[in-house]
Write a protein that holds these residues in place. Sequence first.
Motif, PDB file in Angstrom:
ATOM      1  N   HIS A  11       0.833  -1.187   0.000  1.00  0.00           N
ATOM      2  CA  HIS A  11       0.000   0.000   0.000  1.00  0.00           C
ATOM      3  C   HIS A  11       0.872   1.242   0.000  1.00  0.00           C
ATOM      4  O   HIS A  11       2.051   1.198   0.308  1.00  0.00           O
ATOM      5  CB  HIS A  11      -0.958   0.003   1.196  1.00  0.00           C
ATOM      6  CG  HIS A  11      -0.269  -0.222   2.494  1.00  0.00           C
ATOM      7  ND1 HIS A  11       0.333   0.788   3.218  1.00  0.00           N
ATOM      8  CD2 HIS A  11      -0.067  -1.354   3.199  1.00  0.00           C
ATOM      9  CE1 HIS A  11       0.867   0.277   4.307  1.00  0.00           C
ATOM     10  NE2 HIS A  11       0.637  -1.011   4.324  1.00  0.00           N
ATOM     11  N   HIS A 142     -12.931   4.469   3.355  1.00  0.00           N
ATOM     12  CA  HIS A 142     -13.189   3.110   2.877  1.00  0.00           C
ATOM     13  C   HIS A 142     -12.227   2.648   1.796  1.00  0.00           C
ATOM     14  O   HIS A 142     -12.180   1.467   1.484  1.00  0.00           O
ATOM     15  CB  HIS A 142     -14.630   2.987   2.410  1.00  0.00           C
ATOM     16  CG  HIS A 142     -15.586   3.096   3.558  1.00  0.00           C
ATOM     17  ND1 HIS A 142     -16.875   2.668   3.480  1.00  0.00           N
ATOM     18  CD2 HIS A 142     -15.451   3.570   4.825  1.00  0.00           C
ATOM     19  CE1 HIS A 142     -17.489   2.881   4.624  1.00  0.00           C
ATOM     20  NE2 HIS A 142     -16.636   3.441   5.453  1.00  0.00           N
ATOM     21  N   ASP A 143     -11.423   3.549   1.236  1.00  0.00           N
ATOM     22  CA  ASP A 143     -10.414   3.110   0.276  1.00  0.00           C
ATOM     23  C   ASP A 143      -9.078   2.824   0.952  1.00  0.00           C
ATOM     24  O   ASP A 143      -8.134   2.397   0.301  1.00  0.00           O
ATOM     25  CB  ASP A 143     -10.238   4.129  -0.845  1.00  0.00           C
ATOM     26  CG  ASP A 143      -9.681   5.456  -0.352  1.00  0.00           C
ATOM     27  OD1 ASP A 143      -9.747   5.722   0.863  1.00  0.00           O
ATOM     28  OD2 ASP A 143      -9.200   6.237  -1.187  1.00  0.00           O
ATOM     29  N   ASN A 144      -8.995   3.027   2.291  1.00  0.00           N
ATOM     30  CA  ASN A 144      -7.782   2.732   3.049  1.00  0.00           C
ATOM     31  C   ASN A 144      -7.569   1.226   3.085  1.00  0.00           C
ATOM     32  O   ASN A 144      -8.513   0.468   3.348  1.00  0.00           O
ATOM     33  CB  ASN A 144      -7.914   3.290   4.468  1.00  0.00           C
ATOM     34  CG  ASN A 144      -6.681   3.063   5.303  1.00  0.00           C
ATOM     35  OD1 ASN A 144      -6.394   1.931   5.691  1.00  0.00           O
ATOM     36  ND2 ASN A 144      -5.966   4.129   5.603  1.00  0.00           N
ATOM     37  N   ARG A 148     -10.195  -1.805   4.422  1.00  0.00           N
ATOM     38  CA  ARG A 148     -10.632  -2.869   3.519  1.00  0.00           C
ATOM     39  C   ARG A 148     -10.263  -4.237   4.071  1.00  0.00           C
ATOM     40  O   ARG A 148     -11.012  -5.191   3.942  1.00  0.00           O
ATOM     41  CB  ARG A 148     -10.038  -2.658   2.130  1.00  0.00           C
ATOM     42  CG  ARG A 148     -10.506  -1.347   1.487  1.00  0.00           C
ATOM     43  CD  ARG A 148      -9.937  -1.131   0.107  1.00  0.00           C
ATOM     44  NE  ARG A 148     -10.471  -2.062  -0.866  1.00  0.00           N
ATOM     45  CZ  ARG A 148     -11.707  -2.046  -1.325  1.00  0.00           C
ATOM     46  NH1 ARG A 148     -12.557  -1.168  -0.887  1.00  0.00           N
ATOM     47  NH2 ARG A 148     -12.098  -2.917  -2.223  1.00  0.00           N
ATOM     48  N   ALA A 155     -16.258  -4.128   2.131  1.00  0.00           N
ATOM     49  CA  ALA A 155     -15.420  -3.700   1.000  1.00  0.00           C
ATOM     50  C   ALA A 155     -15.876  -4.382  -0.286  1.00  0.00           C
ATOM     51  O   ALA A 155     -15.930  -3.744  -1.339  1.00  0.00           O
ATOM     52  CB  ALA A 155     -13.953  -4.010   1.281  1.00  0.00           C
ATOM     53  N   GLU A 158     -19.107  -2.720  -1.420  1.00  0.00           N
ATOM     54  CA  GLU A 158     -18.844  -1.412  -2.024  1.00  0.00           C
ATOM     55  C   GLU A 158     -18.220  -1.559  -3.400  1.00  0.00           C
ATOM     56  O   GLU A 158     -18.540  -0.811  -4.313  1.00  0.00           O
ATOM     57  CB  GLU A 158     -17.942  -0.574  -1.112  1.00  0.00           C
ATOM     58  CG  GLU A 158     -18.667  -0.023   0.075  1.00  0.00           C
ATOM     59  CD  GLU A 158     -17.815   0.937   0.870  1.00  0.00           C
ATOM     60  OE1 GLU A 158     -16.704   1.291   0.430  1.00  0.00           O
ATOM     61  OE2 GLU A 158     -18.280   1.343   1.949  1.00  0.00           O
ATOM     62  N   GLU A 159     -17.337  -2.522  -3.555  1.00  0.00           N
ATOM     63  CA  GLU A 159     -16.708  -2.764  -4.853  1.00  0.00           C
ATOM     64  C   GLU A 159     -17.748  -3.218  -5.876  1.00  0.00           C
ATOM     65  O   GLU A 159     -17.752  -2.768  -7.023  1.00  0.00           O
ATOM     66  CB  GLU A 159     -15.597  -3.807  -4.719  1.00  0.00           C
ATOM     67  CG  GLU A 159     -14.785  -4.000  -5.963  1.00  0.00           C
ATOM     68  CD  GLU A 159     -14.002  -2.759  -6.354  1.00  0.00           C
ATOM     69  OE1 GLU A 159     -13.858  -2.512  -7.562  1.00  0.00           O
ATOM     70  OE2 GLU A 159     -13.537  -2.024  -5.463  1.00  0.00           O
ATOM     71  N   ARG A 162     -19.861  -0.262  -6.822  1.00  0.00           N
ATOM     72  CA  ARG A 162     -19.149   0.616  -7.759  1.00  0.00           C
ATOM     73  C   ARG A 162     -19.097   0.031  -9.163  1.00  0.00           C
ATOM     74  O   ARG A 162     -19.190   0.745 -10.153  1.00  0.00           O
ATOM     75  CB  ARG A 162     -17.724   0.877  -7.270  1.00  0.00           C
ATOM     76  CG  ARG A 162     -17.629   2.142  -6.451  1.00  0.00           C
ATOM     77  CD  ARG A 162     -16.235   2.375  -6.089  1.00  0.00           C
ATOM     78  NE  ARG A 162     -16.067   1.497  -4.923  1.00  0.00           N
ATOM     79  CZ  ARG A 162     -15.041   1.437  -4.133  1.00  0.00           C
ATOM     80  NH1 ARG A 162     -14.007   2.150  -4.382  1.00  0.00           N
ATOM     81  NH2 ARG A 162     -15.010   0.655  -3.095  1.00  0.00           N
TER      82      ARG A 162
END
Length: 185
Positions: A11, A142-144, A148, A155, A158-159, A162
């Motif tokens: 990351h 939530h993108d951290n 996730r 996650a 949400e993915e 999206r």
Amino acid sequence: MKLQDELPTDHKLATVYRLGAAVCGGILLLFGSLGFADQLSFFNTTGAKVAGLSTNGLLSLISVLVGALLVAGAVVGGNVASTLNMTVGALFLLSGFVHIFILDRPANFLDFGMSNVIFSFVMGLVILTFGMYGRVTGGLPHDNPYWRRRHPEKAAREEARRSLAPLASADRVTGDGKRPSGPRG
């Protein structure tokens, strides 16, 4: 569950952990090296000063070892650097608290003075902050990668949401290529 089970392996926060470990490790290496350059006695408690801090040969050795450990953590990077920063930062804070109580006592074999205690607290907080940055908080975005990893079901939802969003907007287009004017239920 182990702490390492929650950590993503790759990351963008790894740069922060590396930078923190390298800078703080470099400062400790410099302090310890200056103590060795002054050829201080190993257990001297007479108040020899290096860079405004009381020191002796043993404190110089500990500083060099911890500094080298932090620099090694910076080289490895990632979760290793983060965990190492948090551990070393906590140990610095603990050292500050212990040395407050043993100032001017025979148990003060590292020759700590009040300036050393303050340095220990400040350095501990800095190292700890670098280790915890983006990793420990109640409001991670939530993108951290840590959020996730800790909430894989959310996650994944949400993915999926999206990835379905473009399809849902395409369904709203009518046969003549125009969007409907009112809300759909």
